[in-house]
Design an enzyme around this catalytic site. Sequence first.
Site, PDB file in Angstrom:
ATOM      1  N   TRP A 327       0.840  -1.203   0.000  1.00 35.73           N
ATOM      2  CA  TRP A 327       0.000   0.000   0.000  1.00 35.73           C
ATOM      3  C   TRP A 327       0.872   1.248   0.000  1.00 35.73           C
ATOM      4  CZ3 TRP A 327      -0.255   4.181   3.257  1.00 35.73           C
ATOM      5  CH2 TRP A 327      -1.353   5.033   3.122  1.00 35.73           C
ATOM      6  N   HIS A 328       1.981   1.194   0.734  1.00 34.53           N
ATOM      7  CA  HIS A 328       2.831   2.370   0.839  1.00 34.53           C
ATOM      8  C   HIS A 328       3.545   2.706  -0.465  1.00 34.53           C
ATOM      9  CE1 HIS A 328       2.256   1.972   5.199  1.00 34.53           C
ATOM     10  NE2 HIS A 328       2.676   3.212   5.277  1.00 34.53           N
ATOM     11  N   GLY A 329       3.829   1.731  -1.281  1.00 32.91           N
ATOM     12  CA  GLY A 329       4.517   2.052  -2.524  1.00 32.91           C
ATOM     13  C   GLY A 329       4.687   0.847  -3.420  1.00 32.91           C
TER      14      GLY A 329
END
Length: 497
Positions: A327-329
Amino acid sequence: MRTLTTVLFNSFAFALFFPIVTLGYFLLPHRHRWWWLLAASCVFYMFFKWIYILILFFTIVIDYYAGLLIEGAHGPRRKWYLVMSLVANLGVLAVFKYYNFLNDNISGLVSLWGATNPIPPLTILLPIGLSFHTFQAMSYTIEVYRGHQRAERHFGIYSLYVMFYPQLVAGPIERPQNVLHQFWEKHAFSYPRLVSGLQLMAWGLFKKVVIADRAAVMVNHVYNDPTQHTGLPLLVATVLFSIQIYCDFSGYSDIALGSAEAMGFSLMKNFDRPYFAKSISEFWKRWHISLSTWFRDYLYISLGGNRVGTARRYFNLWFTFLVSGLWHGASWNFILWGAIHGTYLIVGVWTKPARRRLSDAVGIRAGAWPDKLLNVACTFVLAAFAWIFFRAVTFADAAHIVTHLFSGIGEQVAAIRTSAEARQELLFLGKGVRYMAVTVLAIGLMEVVHWLQRNRSVRDILNVRPFAVRWALYYAVVLAIMCFGMFGESQFIYFQF
């Protein structure tokens, strides 16, 4: 198409935007306030890249009607309407955030057989805050499906739920039960509430421009070219990045909560002194609380949570953090960062009895201050190590940092003792002693405030102090921001997510 990024919380444009929007909100009759906030939120978002407002409009329309259809349907049709909404949201996220990542990995795989991937990459810019407002929109349809939230009939109010400017681009990721009803409520102007909101905004701005952005200069000096460094610079930069990312993101959250509070809205607390946590499990109850609870409620529990066997529970934990990393990257670095935290949690559960026996053997009583201090220090070290993979530009950079963290420290310490130039490069990361001293003193001040907040909010403590004391502190914070803040309008780290 013109790209503007000037309405950042740490920009001069926002210093004009906030009072105009807040004043207009209270001057307008209650029945007109929703469209004023919605229009302001659209302007706020369109300063990034105006055409991307169409992406938000697309998902808003889909989810608005999906909520109505879910509430009015029975049997399997309810689930199909929910799936339709989730596919639309995740589809947008997949195209803009993960398409090129998947395509690059496909290219790498087919190249092993001497083939060429015929699928072209997309030359598009990731919409700002896409993951945040996508997850907030998804929480709405999920809660309607579960029967915890009535479908919103007012299209404008629902649009405002998704687009409310304080938390539009970097959270907190709200639930409809907390926010939607607030847009219907009439908020009268309150001077104490305005002061309280401004206090929180000032503190958030201090953390952003005085600590995070100052630390960023030194962190970038090392992490943008880590192969040129070993030992002390890598260690100092890693510790500083741990502070930088906390101050950057929690600073944004403070400004978001404060700007909403000034108008009478209450958003959920997103940070609670995470580096005072005594375990990684506790760390995630204090760090980015809105996201960690989102994954807990909608992924971990859906996978079975704690209601399954030990092996499956461990898998659920690990997989949830793996997805959190993604989700973060769209990068293997982020996936590994999530996997590391999932592994921390599992190993922590496995080793808890052994660690307790070891503490008893050396005479450290559970709950005593040495035990707490040791646990806090260990948790910070583990979190800081994981941040290496979060900050490093490539996996090769992360590998170099991990394998050279302690290389040549003896020689570097000897050089620092005899050379001012060595101290500047190895200890102050290219900056002077004054620059580092200001940064360390600001971090120290922040930790004093954190210590004072262990029982109650500093704002509550401050508000009962005499007028002269309160205003002296206000002026001190403002002067510190003006004198020591970095005002290059540096973008908040989490805007990229």
